[in-house]
Design a protein around this motif. Structure first.
Motif, PDB file in Angstrom:
ATOM      1  N   ASP A 141    -109.424  53.342 -43.202  1.00  0.00           N
ATOM      2  CA  ASP A 141    -109.661  52.116 -42.436  1.00  0.00           C
ATOM      3  C   ASP A 141    -108.893  52.119 -41.123  1.00  0.00           C
ATOM      4  OD1 ASP A 141    -111.289  51.282 -44.449  1.00  0.00           O
ATOM      5  OD2 ASP A 141    -109.781  50.066 -45.459  1.00  0.00           O
ATOM      6  N   THR A 142    -107.692  52.699 -41.110  1.00  0.00           N
ATOM      7  CA  THR A 142    -106.928  52.763 -39.864  1.00  0.00           C
ATOM      8  C   THR A 142    -107.608  53.678 -38.858  1.00  0.00           C
ATOM      9  OG1 THR A 142    -104.892  52.404 -41.138  1.00  0.00           O
ATOM     10  CG2 THR A 142    -104.661  53.236 -38.889  1.00  0.00           C
ATOM     11  N   GLU A 143    -108.080  54.831 -39.302  1.00  0.00           N
ATOM     12  CA  GLU A 143    -108.800  55.725 -38.390  1.00  0.00           C
ATOM     13  C   GLU A 143    -110.087  55.084 -37.878  1.00  0.00           C
ATOM     14  OE1 GLU A 143    -109.349  59.171 -40.766  1.00  0.00           O
ATOM     15  OE2 GLU A 143    -107.381  60.053 -40.236  1.00  0.00           O
ATOM     16  N   LYS A 144    -110.757  54.331 -38.726  1.00  0.00           N
ATOM     17  CA  LYS A 144    -111.962  53.631 -38.281  1.00  0.00           C
ATOM     18  C   LYS A 144    -111.622  52.571 -37.245  1.00  0.00           C
ATOM     19  CE  LYS A 144    -115.915  51.021 -40.063  1.00  0.00           C
ATOM     20  NZ  LYS A 144    -116.542  50.432 -41.281  1.00  0.00           N
ATOM     21  N   LEU A 145    -110.510  51.858 -37.436  1.00  0.00           N
ATOM     22  CA  LEU A 145    -110.087  50.849 -36.467  1.00  0.00           C
ATOM     23  C   LEU A 145    -109.746  51.491 -35.131  1.00  0.00           C
ATOM     24  CD1 LEU A 145    -109.266  47.960 -35.733  1.00  0.00           C
ATOM     25  CD2 LEU A 145    -107.010  48.430 -36.711  1.00  0.00           C
ATOM     26  N   ILE A 146    -109.074  52.645 -35.153  1.00  0.00           N
ATOM     27  CA  ILE A 146    -108.731  53.335 -33.896  1.00  0.00           C
ATOM     28  C   ILE A 146    -109.994  53.786 -33.179  1.00  0.00           C
ATOM     29  CG2 ILE A 146    -107.571  55.358 -32.956  1.00  0.00           C
ATOM     30  CD1 ILE A 146    -105.565  55.134 -35.243  1.00  0.00           C
ATOM     31  N   ALA A 147    -110.983  54.265 -33.929  1.00  0.00           N
ATOM     32  CA  ALA A 147    -112.223  54.736 -33.297  1.00  0.00           C
ATOM     33  C   ALA A 147    -113.033  53.587 -32.715  1.00  0.00           C
ATOM     34  CB  ALA A 147    -113.057  55.507 -34.322  1.00  0.00           C
ATOM     35  N   PHE A 195    -109.352  43.162 -32.918  1.00  0.00           N
ATOM     36  CA  PHE A 195    -108.518  44.343 -33.158  1.00  0.00           C
ATOM     37  C   PHE A 195    -107.169  43.951 -33.765  1.00  0.00           C
ATOM     38  CE2 PHE A 195    -105.123  47.091 -31.512  1.00  0.00           C
ATOM     39  CZ  PHE A 195    -105.471  48.287 -32.116  1.00  0.00           C
ATOM     40  N   LYS A 196    -106.539  42.933 -33.195  1.00  0.00           N
ATOM     41  CA  LYS A 196    -105.246  42.506 -33.724  1.00  0.00           C
ATOM     42  C   LYS A 196    -105.384  41.920 -35.126  1.00  0.00           C
ATOM     43  CE  LYS A 196    -103.004  41.673 -29.266  1.00  0.00           C
ATOM     44  NZ  LYS A 196    -102.319  40.688 -28.405  1.00  0.00           N
ATOM     45  N   PHE A 197    -106.483  41.191 -35.360  1.00  0.00           N
ATOM     46  CA  PHE A 197    -106.683  40.618 -36.686  1.00  0.00           C
ATOM     47  C   PHE A 197    -106.820  41.717 -37.738  1.00  0.00           C
ATOM     48  CE2 PHE A 197    -109.712  39.333 -39.979  1.00  0.00           C
ATOM     49  CZ  PHE A 197    -109.017  38.273 -40.560  1.00  0.00           C
ATOM     50  N   ARG A 198    -107.640  42.728 -37.445  1.00  0.00           N
ATOM     51  CA  ARG A 198    -107.840  43.809 -38.413  1.00  0.00           C
ATOM     52  C   ARG A 198    -106.574  44.633 -38.592  1.00  0.00           C
ATOM     53  NH1 ARG A 198    -113.365  46.722 -36.701  1.00  0.00           N
ATOM     54  NH2 ARG A 198    -112.618  48.164 -38.318  1.00  0.00           N
ATOM     55  N   SER A 199    -105.809  44.846 -37.518  1.00  0.00           N
ATOM     56  CA  SER A 199    -104.560  45.587 -37.645  1.00  0.00           C
ATOM     57  C   SER A 199    -103.567  44.829 -38.504  1.00  0.00           C
ATOM     58  CB  SER A 199    -103.977  45.856 -36.259  1.00  0.00           C
ATOM     59  OG  SER A 199    -102.781  46.587 -36.357  1.00  0.00           O
ATOM     60  N   LEU A 235     -98.382  48.580 -37.878  1.00  0.00           N
ATOM     61  CA  LEU A 235     -99.626  47.832 -38.025  1.00  0.00           C
ATOM     62  C   LEU A 235     -99.436  46.374 -37.643  1.00  0.00           C
ATOM     63  CD1 LEU A 235    -100.993  49.328 -41.387  1.00  0.00           C
ATOM     64  CD2 LEU A 235    -101.964  49.637 -39.100  1.00  0.00           C
ATOM     65  N   ARG A 236     -98.294  45.803 -38.001  1.00  0.00           N
ATOM     66  CA  ARG A 236     -98.008  44.420 -37.598  1.00  0.00           C
ATOM     67  C   ARG A 236     -97.836  44.296 -36.090  1.00  0.00           C
ATOM     68  NH1 ARG A 236     -98.988  40.949 -41.937  1.00  0.00           N
ATOM     69  NH2 ARG A 236     -97.906  41.676 -43.811  1.00  0.00           N
ATOM     70  N   LEU A 237     -97.366  45.365 -35.433  1.00  0.00           N
ATOM     71  CA  LEU A 237     -97.177  45.361 -33.977  1.00  0.00           C
ATOM     72  C   LEU A 237     -98.449  45.786 -33.247  1.00  0.00           C
ATOM     73  CD1 LEU A 237     -93.626  46.974 -33.741  1.00  0.00           C
ATOM     74  CD2 LEU A 237     -94.226  44.561 -33.532  1.00  0.00           C
ATOM     75  N   TYR A 238     -99.593  45.892 -33.956  1.00  0.00           N
ATOM     76  CA  TYR A 238    -100.883  46.269 -33.371  1.00  0.00           C
ATOM     77  C   TYR A 238    -100.826  47.670 -32.769  1.00  0.00           C
ATOM     78  CZ  TYR A 238    -100.755  41.167 -33.550  1.00  0.00           C
ATOM     79  OH  TYR A 238    -100.569  39.870 -33.947  1.00  0.00           O
ATOM     80  N   GLU A 239    -100.160  48.568 -33.450  1.00  0.00           N
ATOM     81  CA  GLU A 239    -100.062  49.964 -33.019  1.00  0.00           C
ATOM     82  C   GLU A 239    -100.514  50.879 -34.155  1.00  0.00           C
ATOM     83  OE1 GLU A 239     -95.976  50.363 -32.051  1.00  0.00           O
ATOM     84  OE2 GLU A 239     -96.159  49.394 -30.082  1.00  0.00           O
ATOM     85  N   PRO A 240    -101.811  50.874 -34.490  1.00  0.00           N
ATOM     86  CA  PRO A 240    -102.271  51.715 -35.616  1.00  0.00           C
ATOM     87  C   PRO A 240    -102.120  53.205 -35.345  1.00  0.00           C
ATOM     88  CG  PRO A 240    -104.135  50.752 -34.430  1.00  0.00           C
ATOM     89  CD  PRO A 240    -102.903  50.096 -33.874  1.00  0.00           C
ATOM     90  N   GLU A 241    -102.138  53.615 -34.047  1.00  0.00           N
ATOM     91  CA  GLU A 241    -101.966  55.044 -33.750  1.00  0.00           C
ATOM     92  C   GLU A 241    -100.600  55.546 -34.191  1.00  0.00           C
ATOM     93  OE1 GLU A 241    -102.664  52.748 -31.555  1.00  0.00           O
ATOM     94  OE2 GLU A 241    -104.681  53.116 -30.737  1.00  0.00           O
ATOM     95  N   LYS A 242     -99.553  54.729 -33.991  1.00  0.00           N
ATOM     96  CA  LYS A 242     -98.220  55.124 -34.414  1.00  0.00           C
ATOM     97  C   LYS A 242     -98.033  54.992 -35.921  1.00  0.00           C
ATOM     98  CE  LYS A 242     -96.052  53.854 -30.004  1.00  0.00           C
ATOM     99  NZ  LYS A 242     -95.000  53.046 -29.350  1.00  0.00           N
ATOM    100  N   SER A 243     -98.823  54.116 -36.540  1.00  0.00           N
ATOM    101  CA  SER A 243     -98.695  53.915 -37.990  1.00  0.00           C
ATOM    102  C   SER A 243     -99.342  55.043 -38.776  1.00  0.00           C
ATOM    103  CB  SER A 243     -99.328  52.580 -38.385  1.00  0.00           C
ATOM    104  OG  SER A 243     -99.360  52.425 -39.781  1.00  0.00           O
ATOM    105  N   LEU A 244    -100.349  55.708 -38.197  1.00  0.00           N
ATOM    106  CA  LEU A 244    -101.115  56.709 -38.933  1.00  0.00           C
ATOM    107  C   LEU A 244    -100.264  57.881 -39.421  1.00  0.00           C
ATOM    108  CD1 LEU A 244    -104.024  56.855 -39.806  1.00  0.00           C
ATOM    109  CD2 LEU A 244    -104.547  58.202 -37.774  1.00  0.00           C
ATOM    110  N   PRO A 245     -99.341  58.467 -38.612  1.00  0.00           N
ATOM    111  CA  PRO A 245     -98.505  59.565 -39.146  1.00  0.00           C
ATOM    112  C   PRO A 245     -97.662  59.155 -40.345  1.00  0.00           C
ATOM    113  CG  PRO A 245     -98.398  59.501 -36.753  1.00  0.00           C
ATOM    114  CD  PRO A 245     -99.096  58.258 -37.166  1.00  0.00           C
ATOM    115  N   PHE A 246     -97.126  57.926 -40.338  1.00  0.00           N
ATOM    116  CA  PHE A 246     -96.337  57.463 -41.483  1.00  0.00           C
ATOM    117  C   PHE A 246     -97.217  57.325 -42.728  1.00  0.00           C
ATOM    118  CE2 PHE A 246     -93.941  55.881 -37.779  1.00  0.00           C
ATOM    119  CZ  PHE A 246     -92.693  56.420 -38.057  1.00  0.00           C
ATOM    120  N   GLN A 247     -98.457  56.877 -42.546  1.00  0.00           N
ATOM    121  CA  GLN A 247     -99.356  56.747 -43.693  1.00  0.00           C
ATOM    122  C   GLN A 247     -99.670  58.114 -44.303  1.00  0.00           C
ATOM    123  OE1 GLN A 247    -102.764  54.170 -43.150  1.00  0.00           O
ATOM    124  NE2 GLN A 247    -101.756  53.042 -41.500  1.00  0.00           N
TER     125      GLN A 247
END
Length: 742
Positions: A426-432, A442-446, A567-579
């Motif tokens: 879902d995070t990769e889909k949100l980034i795309a 975007f912020k709501f989904r993040s 994810l709370r800071l609306y930065e899914p790109e930075k969250s993806l490596p931790f996931q």
């Protein structure tokens, strides 16, 4: 004449470059004609014609000394436009001209040898290679689609026979005067009947092949040798006929006997079977997972592209509806036909079909799995292919929670929560989809993904004994009340208590009324069962995991904190490596926690109680089992053939019937491997089969075939054995100096 020799050498180099340029054009055009026609005579004519044209156009002999002087004056400043003086006799020049002649000769001598004459050799080289490649392509196209180029290739495709043994000159050899091979393709392919004389056949699986051979002379029997299988021809009138259904690729040859019993054998030919490929089904413009709310328009538009090599027979949709959850789940499968009839026989089609979830009687919480299945027209059994499976879910509006009266226990585990892998998807889909959606969405989904990450972290935290937020909140209230009372008693509050985490007070809302801290501490110290109980208030004691697994799980929880933060800071790109790091640790924990128990299929007989511990072993025997395995070496006949060829080469023995049978078996072994790589092994297989002809039984052919067979053999396997080792003091000292034992 001073310097005249240098100008003459430059003139010759210029002429030679022109001749070389003409030669390249001639080679290119002559090679083009030969490769296109496969006829040496036409190639020579093309070579001669192109040579005349090239020499007439370039005219290398027309380059004179005046042309050389003009080119030197124009390209070398050292000449001073006076290089023509070098060609004039000295006795005809004035003193000033002689001085200029000497100066120009001395300056041109070192630089004239480095001056390159004008030519187009590079261009001629490109034209030559281009014509050769064009000839290769044209010859291949004419050979493949336009028949036999050159006129003499038809003899190469004709079946030829040679006697197996030497014959007397008075013996008349029967001659093959007519060959007809008919290929009848399956009816569903809609391909017309093919009549050819080429024995190298390539056809679709299931085709009927009919060979008709007519001989001039008395022939007793005609036989086909197909990969070790010998099939007899049937005589009909003046011809011999054989019909066979094509089911596998291979190699075959023909043999026949004349009236005197002499055997004749043909060359080796290929039989290639082309499989009917299954249909290709693709669904476009549809997500793998589709979610609908209860009040949404629950419709999907399915676009299916289907293709097949010979034609499509039918296509439909397989839909499965699942209702319920757990053990009460029920499945209902339906076959949905496309609107209108599917046109049969088309090789390419695009089908559209709307899917209405309400028409499928789906309720909130139900799931739909569907895919497209297609069949081709292959007989008797068609090829079946299907697309990927797609999912459609109607979100459930009601969530039931189990509770026990009196708040003695609460089951907060939902029926479904996202896994770490689903969060990554879902995070990769949100980034795309970020460039195509609004900032608010975007912020709501993040933020929603951050909440799901938090829920997953809490569920894994329960395995570590961590308190849930509900317990933490209740504990915080009790903690504040307790501290207020304590502060009122002592008159002074501890400033660090607000930021500290005390497990002793987190669960106070579920405990009985306290009588004082001193009494509590005394009771805990005097409790004799404290060391033997499982203390849930300590997170390090509230799990059955081993210490290494607890440390890994704690690392995963810490990484989930960072993933949730971004994810709370609306930065899914930075969250993806931790996931991804958290997922890797979780998978490692799952794999390390697996236990494999080998099942032992032996049940011992019951022991008689009266015989136990009596020491009587009279009827007890040891179990002993022996089994011998015969080792079968690969390519056994091929190895024997190599040994026999060595005997024929060294001792010059006579080729007999046993040798013929041995080489046939070796050829059958090699043919099994040549089917997958025919270009690599067909030459070796043909050479082995040619040994059945008496004219090919020479020492040179034996050596060539033996060399080919040796290249086919796989490397020998290592056999465990004891190796003789010679140890002496000198050898050990030598090895020590070499550093072998370091």
């Amino acid at each position: 004449m001073m310097g005249a020799a240098s100008i003459e050498r430059f003139q010759k180099r210029w002429q030679q470059s022109k001749y070389m340029e003409a030669l390249l054009y001639v080679i290119g055009f002559g090679g083009f004609v030969y490769l296109l026609t496969h006829n040496l005579f036409y190639g020579i004519i093309g070579f001669m014609v192109s040579a005349g044209i090239a020499l007439f156009v370039l005219k290398p002999w027309s380059i004179s000394s005046k042309n050389a002087v003009g080119y030197i004056d124009a390209h070398l400043p050292q000449a001073g436009f006076s290089s023509g003086l070098l060609l004039s006799p000295s006795n005809e020049l004035s003193d000033l001209s002689k001085l200029q002649q000497f100066r120009v000769a001395s300056q041109l001598e070192p630089v004239l040898s480095r001056l390159k004459p004008p030519h187009n050799i590079f261009k001629a080289t490109l034209v030559m290679f281009g014509l050769i490649l064009l000839g290769l392509a044209g010859g291949f196209i004419l050979t493949r689609y336009g028949g036999s180029p050159g006129g003499n290739s038809s003899t190469k495709k004709q079946i030829t026979f040679a006697p197996k043994d030497s014959l007397s000159s008075a013996t008349k050899i029967p001659e093959l005067i007519k060959t007809t091979i008919t290929v009848q393709y399956p009816n569903y392919t809609r391909k017309s009947i093919l009549n050819t004389t080429d024995p190298n056949i390539k056809a679709v699986q299931g085709s009927n092949l009919i060979w008709n051979l007519e001989f001039d002379g008395n022939v007793q029997a005609v036989r086909m040798d197909l990969m070790g299988e010998r099939i007899d021809f049937t005589k009909r009138d003046a011809s011999y006929q054989l019909t066979k259904n094509l089911e596998a690729s291979g190699f075959y040859s023909f043999t026949f006997k004349d009236a005197n019993g002499n055997d004749y054998v043909s060359d080796l030919y290929s039989l290639e079977m082309v499989k009917d490929e299954p249909p290709l089904v693709q669904i476009e413009g549809l997500d793998s997972y589709s979610y609908f709310e209860f009040d949404d328009d629950k419709r999907l538009m399915l676009n299916a592209n289907i293709s097949d090599d010979f034609g499509i027979d039918d296509a439909y949709i397989i839909a499965t509806v699942s209702k319920g959850s757990g053990e009460s789940v029920k499945f209902r499968e339906e076959t949905i036909r496309f609107k209108g009839s599917v046109p049969k026989g088309n090789k390419q089609m695009n089908l559209r079909q709307p899917l209405d979830l309400d028409a499928l009687k789906m309720d909130p919480g139900d799931e739909l799995y569907f895919y497209v299945e297609a069949l081709d027209q292959k007989t008797p059994l068609p090829n079946v292919a299907r697309s990927e499976t797609y999912f459609a879910v109607i979100r459930d509006t009601v969530t039931d929670m189990f509770a026990v009266e009196g708040n003695l226990g609460v089951d907060l585990m939902p029926d479904y929560f996202r896994s770490q892998r689903q969060l990554i998807i879902d995070t990769e889909k949100l980034i795309a989809e970020k460039p195509n959606i609004s900032e608010k969405d975007f912020k709501f989904r993040s933020n929603e993904l951050g909440f799901d990450q938090k829920q997953l972290r809490l569920k894994y935290g329960q395995f570590m004994g961590d308190e849930t937020e509900m317990q933490a909140a209740a504990g915080a209230v009790s903690h504040e009340q307790g501290e207020a009372d304590h502060g009122s008693e002592e008159g002074e509050a501890d400033l660090l208590d607000e930021y500290s985490h005390k497990h002793d007070s987190d669960n106070e809302h579920n405990l009985v009324e306290e009588h004082g801290h001193e009494n509590e501490e005394t009771e805990e110290e005097e409790d004799p069962l404290h060391d033997y109980l499982h203390n849930h208030s300590d997170p390090e004691e509230s799990t059955l995991f081993e210490k290494s697994l607890k440390a890994k799980l704690r690392d995963a929880l810490n990484i989930m904190w960072d993933a949730e933060l971004h994810l709370r800071l609306y930065e899914p790109e930075k969250s993806l490596p931790f996931q991804y790091d958290a997922l890797a640790i979780i998978q490692e924990i799952k794999n390390s926690a697996r236990i494999y128990v080998h099942r032992i299929g032996f049940d011992p007989p019951p022991i008689k109680e009266e015989n136990r511990l009596s020491g009587d072993v009279e009827n007890i025997t040891n179990y002993d089992k022996r089994q011998e395995f015969e080792y079968q070496k690969s390519f056994a006949s091929t190895r024997q053939a190599i040994s026999r060829l060595e005997t024929l080469i060294q001792e010059k023995k006579i080729f007999d019937a046993n040798d013929s049978a041995l080489f046939v078996d070796a050829g059958n072994e090699l043919a099994q491997k040549a089917i997958s790589q025919p270009l690599k092994y067909i030459k070796i297989l043909q050479g082995l089969r040619d040994l059945e002809k008496a004219v090919n039984r020479s020492k040179e052919n034996y050596m060539e075939v033996q060399k080919g067979l040796l290249s086919v053999l796989p490397p020998l396997e290592d056999i465990p054995m004891k190796k003789t080792k010679y140890d002496s003091e000198i050898n050990l000292l030598y090895l020590k100096e070499l550093g072998v034992y370091e």
